[in-house]
Design a protein around this motif. Sequence first.
Motif, PDB file in Angstrom:
ATOM      1  N   MET A  52      29.117  19.142  23.955  1.00 55.14           N
ATOM      2  CA  MET A  52      28.219  18.042  24.218  1.00 55.14           C
ATOM      3  C   MET A  52      27.071  18.089  23.214  1.00 55.14           C
ATOM      4  O   MET A  52      26.462  19.141  23.035  1.00 55.14           O
ATOM      5  CB  MET A  52      27.663  18.145  25.629  1.00 55.14           C
ATOM      6  CG  MET A  52      28.673  17.837  26.704  1.00 55.14           C
ATOM      7  SD  MET A  52      27.965  17.901  28.355  1.00 55.14           S
ATOM      8  CE  MET A  52      27.898  19.657  28.581  1.00 55.14           C
ATOM      9  N   PRO A  53      26.763  16.975  22.620  1.00 53.02           N
ATOM     10  CA  PRO A  53      25.622  16.939  21.704  1.00 53.02           C
ATOM     11  C   PRO A  53      24.303  17.123  22.460  1.00 53.02           C
ATOM     12  O   PRO A  53      24.076  16.508  23.500  1.00 53.02           O
ATOM     13  CB  PRO A  53      25.694  15.544  21.089  1.00 53.02           C
ATOM     14  CG  PRO A  53      27.089  15.072  21.326  1.00 53.02           C
ATOM     15  CD  PRO A  53      27.538  15.749  22.583  1.00 53.02           C
ATOM     16  N   VAL A  54      23.472  17.998  21.926  1.00 50.60           N
ATOM     17  CA  VAL A  54      22.165  18.277  22.518  1.00 50.60           C
ATOM     18  C   VAL A  54      21.118  18.189  21.417  1.00 50.60           C
ATOM     19  O   VAL A  54      21.313  18.718  20.323  1.00 50.60           O
ATOM     20  CB  VAL A  54      22.140  19.692  23.149  1.00 50.60           C
ATOM     21  CG1 VAL A  54      20.750  20.027  23.659  1.00 50.60           C
ATOM     22  CG2 VAL A  54      23.176  19.815  24.242  1.00 50.60           C
TER      23      VAL A  54
ATOM     24  N   SER B 256      23.932  14.441  25.718  1.00 47.14           N
ATOM     25  CA  SER B 256      24.903  13.346  25.801  1.00 47.14           C
ATOM     26  C   SER B 256      26.206  13.896  26.367  1.00 47.14           C
ATOM     27  O   SER B 256      26.803  14.807  25.787  1.00 47.14           O
ATOM     28  CB  SER B 256      25.143  12.746  24.414  1.00 47.14           C
ATOM     29  OG  SER B 256      23.937  12.227  23.894  1.00 47.14           O
ATOM     30  N   PHE B 257      26.635  13.358  27.496  1.00 46.75           N
ATOM     31  CA  PHE B 257      27.843  13.811  28.169  1.00 46.75           C
ATOM     32  C   PHE B 257      29.058  13.022  27.680  1.00 46.75           C
ATOM     33  O   PHE B 257      28.924  11.877  27.239  1.00 46.75           O
ATOM     34  CB  PHE B 257      27.685  13.653  29.688  1.00 46.75           C
ATOM     35  CG  PHE B 257      26.630  14.554  30.265  1.00 46.75           C
ATOM     36  CD1 PHE B 257      26.952  15.821  30.717  1.00 46.75           C
ATOM     37  CD2 PHE B 257      25.311  14.142  30.342  1.00 46.75           C
ATOM     38  CE1 PHE B 257      25.983  16.655  31.235  1.00 46.75           C
ATOM     39  CE2 PHE B 257      24.329  14.964  30.862  1.00 46.75           C
ATOM     40  CZ  PHE B 257      24.668  16.227  31.307  1.00 46.75           C
ATOM     41  N   PRO B 258      30.253  13.614  27.771  1.00 47.40           N
ATOM     42  CA  PRO B 258      31.467  12.931  27.311  1.00 47.40           C
ATOM     43  C   PRO B 258      31.702  11.574  27.992  1.00 47.40           C
ATOM     44  O   PRO B 258      32.282  10.675  27.399  1.00 47.40           O
ATOM     45  CB  PRO B 258      32.590  13.912  27.663  1.00 47.40           C
ATOM     46  CG  PRO B 258      31.931  15.242  27.724  1.00 47.40           C
ATOM     47  CD  PRO B 258      30.537  14.977  28.214  1.00 47.40           C
ATOM     48  N   SER B 259      31.217  11.421  29.203  1.00 51.03           N
ATOM     49  CA  SER B 259      31.419  10.173  29.944  1.00 51.03           C
ATOM     50  C   SER B 259      30.559   9.028  29.417  1.00 51.03           C
ATOM     51  O   SER B 259      30.720   7.887  29.821  1.00 51.03           O
ATOM     52  CB  SER B 259      31.077  10.395  31.418  1.00 51.03           C
ATOM     53  OG  SER B 259      29.689  10.671  31.549  1.00 51.03           O
ATOM     54  N   GLY B 260      29.611   9.358  28.542  1.00 48.30           N
ATOM     55  CA  GLY B 260      28.682   8.349  28.052  1.00 48.30           C
ATOM     56  C   GLY B 260      27.320   8.443  28.716  1.00 48.30           C
ATOM     57  O   GLY B 260      26.369   7.792  28.290  1.00 48.30           O
TER      58      GLY B 260
END
Length: 69
Positions: A1-3, A13-17
């Motif tokens: 996850m991008p942090v 930012s979570f994979p689900s959006g």
Amino acid sequence: MPVEFDKREGRVSFPSGAVAFMTAEPDALQVRIETPDGVELTQMQDVVARHLDRFAFREVPLAFDWRPA
């Protein structure tokens, strides 16, 4: 996850959006969660709360006061 983070603010930012925005205040951590469709908001609040509890294990249980935007 991008942090992304600096001394005062962070963003996950979570994979689900979904995106969690965090701001450090002198006596609290402000967390705002945005979800693409609003449906998973409660689920994401639970995920974020559990992770923060895990990282702040000396202060558990943390108090969360989720409010609508």
